[in-house]
Design an enzyme around this catalytic site. Structure first.
Site, PDB file in Angstrom:
ATOM      1  CB  SER A 142      -0.918  -0.027   1.231  1.00 44.79           C
ATOM      2  OG  SER A 142      -1.814   1.064   1.209  1.00 44.79           O
ATOM      3  CE1 TYR A 168      -4.661  -1.964   4.454  1.00 47.96           C
ATOM      4  CE2 TYR A 168      -3.708   0.244   4.508  1.00 47.96           C
ATOM      5  CZ  TYR A 168      -4.172  -0.843   3.793  1.00 47.96           C
ATOM      6  OH  TYR A 168      -4.154  -0.819   2.416  1.00 47.96           O
TER       7      TYR A 168
END
Length: 283
Positions: A142, A168
């Protein structure tokens, strides 16, 4: 140099690429950027297997959907056992900023799915990856810091309060570290690996965020229109298929169909590999 960039689509990247005779596995191909990823690979001639939680909901031309729940390590093993040879594995599935959720023996969901499930999948697919010669593993990370810290002593937030964004970030950093060490171990066997940042795309990945949160972050406006820098799903799929077909590409982090300067720390990558082996145990 590459002729592709942030605006390129997966189909554009694979135009003229012949993947006939190659087997590609795409996790999370039931929604988001997994859909154009799987379709572009199939249109290029690959035999594509989509690893999804509910195969009955997936109907993509040229794509075979099989059940894969990355939170269930026994089920991961069963999925892998159904495949004899794998030439391309795109570890695309993921969950983002979800409420605190525990799976298996108390594992935090984001680390369990985004990292450990894919780690276990590669573990079980290893003979299939080696068998074909020249396999490529692409791990989708990401735009969070790829070198974000790993909570070595408490990866599942058992000792401290759960923070969905820290969880995350840890899982996405783990994706980059995992790919880096996999490339080190796989290179002598012809298996290369890299991590990618697909870009910002509005997909079901944001299902756990409110409209107000996304407006505050600048991702959408009050009319729910995405920010100008956001990509379409087809553009978001481009970097992972680009990385999957580049000759001799491995040990790097990619974005916008190019290699970035970032290099994961080798010591942290090796440490995470050892920790992950301990965590999956007999699975």
């Amino acid at each position: 140099m590459t002729q592709f960039d942030a605006a390129s689509t997966a189909d554009e990247v694979l135009a003229g690429v012949d993947l006939r005779g190659r087997v590609a596995v795409v996790t999370g191909a039931g929604s988001g950027i997994g859909v154009p990823t799987a379709l572009a690979l199939a249109r290029a001639g690959a035999t594509v297997v989509a690893g999804v939680r509910d195969p009955a909901t997936v109907a993509l031309d040229g794509v075979r959907a099989r059940r894969l729940d990355l939170a269930d390590l026994a089920q991961v093993a069963r999925f892998a056992a159904s495949l004899r040879t794998v030439d391309i594995l795109i570890a695309n599935a993921g969950v983002m900023a979800c409420p605190e959720t525990r799976v298996g023996p108390g594992r935090e969901l984001q680390f369990a799915v985004n990292h450990l499930g894919h780690f276990a999948l590669v573990h079980h697919l290893w003979p299939a990856l080696v068998r074909g010669g020249g396999a490529r593993v692409v791990v989708v990370s990401s735009n969070v810091r790829p070198d974000a810290p790993i909570r070595w002593d408490d990866p599942f937030f058992a000792a401290e309060p759960y923070d969905r964004w820290a969880a995350y970030g840890q899982s996405k950093a783990a994706n980059a570290l995992f790919a880096a060490h996999l490339d080190v171990l796989g290179r002598p066997h012809g298996v290369r690996a890299c991590s990618v940042h697909p870009g910002e795309i509005l997909t079901p990945l944001q299902r756990h965020l409110t409209r107000e949160e996304m407006v505050a972050a600048g991702w959408i406006d009050e009319q729910c229109r995405p920010a100008e820098y956001f990509k379409t799903a087809e553009q978001g799929a481009a970097t992972q298929v680009w990385a999957a077909v580049q000759p001799d590409l491995g040990g790097v982090h990619c974005a916008d169909c190019a290699v970035t300067p970032f290099r994961p720390d080798p010591a942290d990558a090796a440490r995470l590999w050892s920790l992950s082996e301990e965590l999956i145990g007999g699975h």
